[in-house]
Design a protein around this motif. Structure first.
Motif, PDB file in Angstrom:
ATOM      1  N   GLU A   1       1.424   8.693   4.366  1.00  0.00           N
ATOM      2  CA  GLU A   1       2.764   9.233   4.561  1.00  0.00           C
ATOM      3  C   GLU A   1       3.862   8.399   3.909  1.00  0.00           C
ATOM      4  OE1 GLU A   1       3.309   9.795   8.749  1.00  0.00           O
ATOM      5  OE2 GLU A   1       1.974  11.537   8.819  1.00  0.00           O
ATOM      6  N   THR A   2       3.571   7.144   3.574  1.00  0.00           N
ATOM      7  CA  THR A   2       4.600   6.262   2.993  1.00  0.00           C
ATOM      8  C   THR A   2       4.037   5.535   1.787  1.00  0.00           C
ATOM      9  OG1 THR A   2       5.623   5.911   5.163  1.00  0.00           O
ATOM     10  CG2 THR A   2       6.168   4.328   3.437  1.00  0.00           C
ATOM     11  N   VAL A   3       4.796   5.541   0.691  1.00  0.00           N
ATOM     12  CA  VAL A   3       4.405   4.860  -0.538  1.00  0.00           C
ATOM     13  C   VAL A   3       5.547   3.937  -0.956  1.00  0.00           C
ATOM     14  CG1 VAL A   3       3.709   5.116  -2.943  1.00  0.00           C
ATOM     15  CG2 VAL A   3       2.981   6.819  -1.242  1.00  0.00           C
ATOM     16  N   TYR A   4       5.195   2.702  -1.284  1.00  0.00           N
ATOM     17  CA  TYR A   4       6.188   1.687  -1.641  1.00  0.00           C
ATOM     18  C   TYR A   4       6.245   1.443  -3.145  1.00  0.00           C
ATOM     19  CZ  TYR A   4       7.143  -0.117   3.078  1.00  0.00           C
ATOM     20  OH  TYR A   4       7.558  -0.265   4.381  1.00  0.00           O
ATOM     21  N   ILE A   5       7.475   1.359  -3.656  1.00  0.00           N
ATOM     22  CA  ILE A   5       7.721   0.765  -4.970  1.00  0.00           C
ATOM     23  C   ILE A   5       7.698  -0.745  -4.774  1.00  0.00           C
ATOM     24  CG2 ILE A   5       9.391   0.465  -6.838  1.00  0.00           C
ATOM     25  CD1 ILE A   5      10.616   3.172  -5.968  1.00  0.00           C
TER      26      ILE A   5
END
Length: 316
Positions: free
Chosen positions: A163-167
Protein backbone atom coordinates in the motif's frame (compact mmCIF):
# COMPACT_ATOMS: atom_id res chain seq x y z
CA UNK A 1 1.63 22.76 6.25
CA UNK A 2 -1.20 20.88 7.95
CA UNK A 3 -2.49 17.72 6.34
CA UNK A 4 -3.92 15.15 8.74
CA UNK A 5 -3.15 12.24 6.38
CA UNK A 6 0.60 12.74 6.87
CA UNK A 7 2.30 10.07 8.98
CA UNK A 8 5.80 10.67 10.34
CA UNK A 9 8.26 7.83 10.82
CA UNK A 10 11.43 8.33 12.82
CA UNK A 11 14.25 6.00 11.74
CA UNK A 12 17.02 7.34 14.00
CA UNK A 13 18.01 4.02 15.59
CA UNK A 14 17.73 2.05 12.34
CA UNK A 15 19.55 4.52 10.06
CA UNK A 16 21.81 5.94 12.76
CA UNK A 17 22.89 2.42 13.63
CA UNK A 18 24.72 2.29 10.31
CA UNK A 19 27.29 4.58 11.97
CA UNK A 20 28.01 2.44 15.04
CA UNK A 21 26.77 -1.03 14.06
CA UNK A 22 23.63 -0.52 16.16
CA UNK A 23 25.63 -0.49 19.40
CA UNK A 24 23.04 1.59 21.24
CA UNK A 25 22.34 0.82 24.89
CA UNK A 26 18.86 -0.21 25.98
CA UNK A 27 18.66 3.00 28.00
CA UNK A 28 19.44 5.09 24.90
CA UNK A 29 16.83 3.33 22.75
CA UNK A 30 14.21 3.46 25.49
CA UNK A 31 14.70 7.22 25.96
CA UNK A 32 14.39 7.75 22.20
CA UNK A 33 11.26 5.59 22.14
CA UNK A 34 9.62 7.50 24.99
CA UNK A 35 10.52 10.91 23.54
CA UNK A 36 9.07 10.00 20.15
CA UNK A 37 5.92 8.56 21.71
CA UNK A 38 5.40 11.70 23.80
CA UNK A 39 5.97 13.91 20.78
CA UNK A 40 3.16 12.26 18.81
CA UNK A 41 5.35 10.70 16.09
CA UNK A 42 3.37 7.99 14.30
CA UNK A 43 6.04 5.31 13.83
CA UNK A 44 9.45 4.53 15.25
CA UNK A 45 11.66 2.36 13.08
CA UNK A 46 13.64 0.72 15.83
CA UNK A 47 16.10 -1.19 13.66
CA UNK A 48 16.59 -3.86 11.05
CA UNK A 49 14.99 -7.27 10.99
CA UNK A 50 17.99 -9.39 9.97
CA UNK A 51 18.92 -13.04 10.25
CA UNK A 52 21.61 -14.15 12.67
CA UNK A 53 22.61 -16.65 9.99
CA UNK A 54 23.99 -13.74 7.98
CA UNK A 55 25.12 -11.31 10.69
CA UNK A 56 26.89 -11.78 14.00
CA UNK A 57 25.81 -10.33 17.34
CA UNK A 58 29.50 -10.05 18.12
CA UNK A 59 29.79 -7.35 15.46
CA UNK A 60 26.28 -5.89 15.57
CA UNK A 61 24.04 -4.59 18.32
CA UNK A 62 20.54 -5.79 19.10
CA UNK A 63 18.90 -3.31 16.70
CA UNK A 64 20.33 -5.11 13.70
CA UNK A 65 18.04 -8.04 14.61
CA UNK A 66 15.02 -6.67 16.55
CA UNK A 67 14.03 -9.95 18.16
CA UNK A 68 10.88 -9.91 20.27
CA UNK A 69 13.00 -10.27 23.41
CA UNK A 70 15.03 -7.19 22.43
CA UNK A 71 11.92 -5.18 21.59
CA UNK A 72 10.02 -6.05 24.75
CA UNK A 73 12.93 -4.89 26.90
CA UNK A 74 12.41 -1.42 25.43
CA UNK A 75 8.62 -1.27 25.22
CA UNK A 76 7.99 -2.83 28.61
CA UNK A 77 4.84 -1.56 30.23
CA UNK A 78 5.03 1.97 28.82
CA UNK A 79 1.58 1.76 27.26
CA UNK A 80 2.78 3.94 24.36
CA UNK A 81 0.46 3.97 21.36
CA UNK A 82 3.16 4.79 18.79
CA UNK A 83 3.58 2.09 16.16
CA UNK A 84 6.86 0.21 15.71
CA UNK A 85 8.57 -0.60 12.43
CA UNK A 86 11.64 -2.55 11.35
CA UNK A 87 13.38 -2.65 7.99
CA UNK A 88 14.22 -5.81 6.08
CA UNK A 89 16.79 -5.98 3.28
CA UNK A 90 16.37 -8.48 0.46
CA UNK A 91 18.69 -11.46 0.91
CA UNK A 92 19.51 -10.65 4.54
CA UNK A 93 16.53 -12.26 6.22
CA UNK A 94 14.60 -15.50 5.91
CA UNK A 95 10.84 -15.84 6.18
CA UNK A 96 11.09 -17.78 9.44
CA UNK A 97 12.87 -14.81 11.06
CA UNK A 98 9.63 -12.81 10.91
CA UNK A 99 7.00 -14.07 13.37
CA UNK A 100 3.28 -13.69 12.90
CA UNK A 101 2.04 -10.22 13.75
CA UNK A 102 -0.03 -11.60 16.63
CA UNK A 103 3.24 -12.76 18.24
CA UNK A 104 5.13 -9.51 17.66
CA UNK A 105 5.17 -5.96 19.03
CA UNK A 106 6.12 -4.73 15.55
CA UNK A 107 3.37 -3.19 13.45
CA UNK A 108 5.14 -2.69 10.12
CA UNK A 109 7.97 -4.18 8.07
CA UNK A 110 9.55 -1.90 5.48
CA UNK A 111 11.22 -3.81 2.68
CA UNK A 112 14.26 -2.11 1.13
CA UNK A 113 15.20 -3.18 -2.38
CA UNK A 114 16.71 -1.94 -5.61
CA UNK A 115 14.62 -1.63 -8.75
CA UNK A 116 16.31 -4.68 -10.30
CA UNK A 117 15.04 -6.89 -7.45
CA UNK A 118 11.59 -5.40 -6.98
CA UNK A 119 10.00 -8.80 -7.61
CA UNK A 120 11.85 -10.17 -4.58
CA UNK A 121 10.88 -7.10 -2.58
CA UNK A 122 7.21 -7.57 -3.43
CA UNK A 123 7.41 -11.26 -2.51
CA UNK A 124 8.86 -10.46 0.93
CA UNK A 125 6.36 -7.64 1.49
CA UNK A 126 3.48 -9.99 0.61
CA UNK A 127 4.80 -12.54 3.09
CA UNK A 128 4.77 -9.83 5.78
CA UNK A 129 1.24 -8.75 4.81
CA UNK A 130 0.08 -12.36 4.97
CA UNK A 131 1.49 -12.53 8.50
CA UNK A 132 -0.58 -9.51 9.50
CA UNK A 133 1.87 -6.61 9.21
CA UNK A 134 1.66 -3.33 7.39
CA UNK A 135 4.33 -3.39 4.69
CA UNK A 136 6.04 -0.86 2.46
CA UNK A 137 8.54 -0.98 -0.38
CA UNK A 138 11.46 1.45 -0.21
CA UNK A 139 12.95 1.71 -3.71
CA UNK A 140 16.59 2.56 -3.15
CA UNK A 141 19.03 4.55 -5.29
CA UNK A 142 16.43 5.66 -7.82
CA UNK A 143 18.71 8.54 -8.86
CA UNK A 144 20.80 5.90 -10.66
CA UNK A 145 17.94 4.08 -12.38
CA UNK A 146 17.01 4.30 -16.05
CA UNK A 147 13.47 5.62 -16.45
CA UNK A 148 12.22 2.58 -18.38
CA UNK A 149 13.48 0.28 -15.60
CA UNK A 150 11.74 2.41 -12.98
CA UNK A 151 8.53 2.36 -15.03
CA UNK A 152 8.62 -1.45 -15.12
CA UNK A 153 9.18 -1.64 -11.35
CA UNK A 154 6.31 0.76 -10.67
CA UNK A 155 4.06 -1.30 -12.94
CA UNK A 156 4.89 -4.40 -10.89
CA UNK A 157 4.20 -2.48 -7.67
CA UNK A 158 0.87 -1.22 -8.99
CA UNK A 159 -0.32 -4.82 -9.22
CA UNK A 160 0.91 -5.72 -5.72
CA UNK A 161 -0.80 -5.64 -2.33
CA UNK A 162 1.79 -3.19 -1.03
CA UNK A 163 0.00 0.00 0.00
CA UNK A 164 2.96 2.39 0.44
CA UNK A 165 5.99 2.96 -1.79
CA UNK A 166 8.89 5.23 -0.86
CA UNK A 167 11.09 7.42 -3.02
CA UNK A 168 14.58 7.00 -1.54
CA UNK A 169 17.32 9.49 -2.40
CA UNK A 170 20.03 7.08 -1.28
CA UNK A 171 22.96 9.23 -2.42
CA UNK A 172 21.55 12.64 -1.47
CA UNK A 173 21.92 13.53 -5.14
CA UNK A 174 18.49 14.85 -6.07
CA UNK A 175 17.07 18.35 -6.29
CA UNK A 176 13.51 19.51 -5.76
CA UNK A 177 12.64 19.28 -9.47
CA UNK A 178 13.64 15.61 -9.54
CA UNK A 179 11.70 14.87 -6.37
CA UNK A 180 8.62 16.53 -7.84
CA UNK A 181 9.03 14.64 -11.14
CA UNK A 182 9.36 11.29 -9.35
CA UNK A 183 6.47 11.99 -6.99
CA UNK A 184 4.23 12.74 -9.97
CA UNK A 185 5.43 9.59 -11.75
CA UNK A 186 4.86 7.40 -8.68
CA UNK A 187 1.40 8.86 -8.04
CA UNK A 188 0.28 8.30 -11.64
CA UNK A 189 1.74 4.78 -11.75
CA UNK A 190 0.43 3.73 -8.32
CA UNK A 191 -3.21 4.84 -8.04
CA UNK A 192 -4.67 4.19 -4.61
CA UNK A 193 -1.29 3.74 -2.94
CA UNK A 194 0.47 6.04 -0.49
CA UNK A 195 3.71 7.77 -1.43
CA UNK A 196 6.63 8.14 0.97
CA UNK A 197 9.94 10.01 0.99
CA UNK A 198 13.31 9.18 2.56
CA UNK A 199 15.89 11.89 1.85
CA UNK A 200 19.62 12.04 2.59
CA UNK A 201 21.46 15.26 3.31
CA UNK A 202 24.64 15.19 1.20
CA UNK A 203 23.81 18.53 -0.41
CA UNK A 204 21.92 19.89 2.62
CA UNK A 205 18.66 19.35 0.74
CA UNK A 206 17.06 16.54 2.75
CA UNK A 207 14.59 18.86 4.50
CA UNK A 208 13.88 20.88 1.37
CA UNK A 209 13.35 17.75 -0.71
CA UNK A 210 11.09 16.31 1.97
CA UNK A 211 8.97 19.47 1.83
CA UNK A 212 8.84 19.18 -1.97
CA UNK A 213 7.65 15.58 -1.70
CA UNK A 214 4.94 16.62 0.77
CA UNK A 215 3.78 19.36 -1.60
CA UNK A 216 3.71 16.77 -4.38
CA UNK A 217 1.47 14.46 -2.34
CA UNK A 218 3.72 12.28 -0.16
CA UNK A 219 2.00 11.36 3.10
CA UNK A 220 4.59 8.96 4.59
CA UNK A 221 7.56 10.98 5.76
CA UNK A 222 10.92 9.81 7.16
CA UNK A 223 13.14 11.83 9.47
CA UNK A 224 15.70 11.32 12.24
CA UNK A 225 16.54 13.08 15.48
CA UNK A 226 19.19 15.77 14.88
CA UNK A 227 19.44 14.43 11.31
CA UNK A 228 21.37 11.36 12.52
CA UNK A 229 22.13 8.79 9.85
CA UNK A 230 24.84 7.19 7.79
CA UNK A 231 27.24 9.69 6.26
CA UNK A 232 25.57 13.04 5.71
CA UNK A 233 22.49 11.96 7.63
CA UNK A 234 18.80 12.49 6.96
CA UNK A 235 15.99 15.02 7.20
CA UNK A 236 16.02 16.32 10.80
CA UNK A 237 12.88 15.36 12.70
CA UNK A 238 12.84 18.62 14.66
CA UNK A 239 12.67 20.65 11.43
CA UNK A 240 9.97 18.43 9.98
CA UNK A 241 7.67 18.57 13.02
CA UNK A 242 8.03 22.34 13.16
CA UNK A 243 7.08 22.60 9.49
CA UNK A 244 4.03 20.34 9.61
CA UNK A 245 2.05 22.57 12.00
CA UNK A 246 0.00 19.61 13.19
CA UNK A 247 -1.22 20.20 16.76
CA UNK A 248 -0.86 16.51 17.57
CA UNK A 249 2.94 16.92 17.54
CA UNK A 250 4.73 18.24 20.64
CA UNK A 251 8.31 19.19 19.81
CA UNK A 252 9.39 19.70 23.42
CA UNK A 253 10.29 16.03 24.11
CA UNK A 254 12.33 16.12 20.89
CA UNK A 255 14.40 19.08 22.08
CA UNK A 256 14.96 17.34 25.42
CA UNK A 257 16.21 14.06 23.97
CA UNK A 258 18.44 15.86 21.44
CA UNK A 259 20.04 17.88 24.21
CA UNK A 260 20.40 14.93 26.57
CA UNK A 261 21.56 12.26 24.10
CA UNK A 262 22.35 13.46 20.59
CA UNK A 263 24.45 16.56 21.13
CA UNK A 264 26.82 14.57 23.39
CA UNK A 265 26.73 11.60 20.99
CA UNK A 266 27.83 13.79 18.09
CA UNK A 267 31.17 14.35 19.85
CA UNK A 268 31.76 10.57 19.74
CA UNK A 269 30.39 9.51 16.32
CA UNK A 270 30.27 11.71 13.23
CA UNK A 271 27.37 12.40 10.92
CA UNK A 272 26.06 15.36 8.95
CA UNK A 273 27.20 17.64 6.17
CA UNK A 274 30.88 17.41 5.19
CA UNK A 275 32.63 18.10 1.89
CA UNK A 276 33.38 14.44 1.02
CA UNK A 277 29.66 13.65 1.37
CA UNK A 278 28.77 16.76 -0.61
CA UNK A 279 31.05 15.56 -3.42
CA UNK A 280 29.52 12.07 -3.55
CA UNK A 281 26.07 13.66 -3.58
CA UNK A 282 26.85 16.08 -6.38
CA UNK A 283 28.33 13.23 -8.43
CA UNK A 284 25.41 10.88 -7.61
CA UNK A 285 27.75 8.30 -6.11
CA UNK A 286 27.38 5.93 -3.16
CA UNK A 287 28.70 7.65 -0.01
CA UNK A 288 31.12 4.81 0.83
CA UNK A 289 34.14 6.74 -0.49
CA UNK A 290 33.12 9.77 1.54
CA UNK A 291 32.67 7.60 4.62
CA UNK A 292 36.13 6.12 4.10
CA UNK A 293 37.63 9.59 3.77
CA UNK A 294 35.87 10.82 6.91
CA UNK A 295 37.12 7.79 8.86
CA UNK A 296 40.73 8.80 8.25
CA UNK A 297 42.57 10.82 10.89
CA UNK A 298 43.05 13.65 8.42
CA UNK A 299 40.83 14.60 5.52
CA UNK A 300 42.21 13.87 2.05
CA UNK A 301 43.13 16.56 -0.43
CA UNK A 302 39.59 17.51 -1.41
CA UNK A 303 40.47 18.48 -4.97
CA UNK A 304 42.17 15.12 -5.55
CA UNK A 305 39.26 13.31 -3.90
CA UNK A 306 36.85 15.07 -6.25
CA UNK A 307 38.99 14.43 -9.33
CA UNK A 308 39.43 10.79 -8.32
CA UNK A 309 35.67 10.31 -8.33
CA UNK A 310 35.44 12.13 -11.65
CA UNK A 311 38.00 9.66 -12.98
CA UNK A 312 39.33 12.46 -15.16
CA UNK A 313 42.59 14.27 -15.66
CA UNK A 314 43.21 17.10 -13.16
CA UNK A 315 42.32 20.53 -14.44
CA UNK A 316 45.19 22.96 -14.82
Amino acid sequence: MFRPQIKVLDCTVRDGGLINNWQFSDDFVRKVFLALARSGVDYMEIGYKSSEKYFSRKDNGAWKFCTEEDLKRIIGDTGAKMKLSAMADIGRIDQEDIPLKKDSVLDMIRVACYVKEVDKGIRLAHQCIDKGYEATINLMAVSKVLERDLDEALDDLSKSQVETVYIVDSFGAMYSEQIHFLAKKYREALPGKELGIHAHNNQQLAFANTIEAIIAGANRIDATLYGMGRGAGNCPLELLLSFLKNPKFDIRPIFEVIQDLFIPLKTEVEWGYHIPYMITGVLNEHPRSGMKAMAEKNLPDLRKFYEGLLDDEPLE
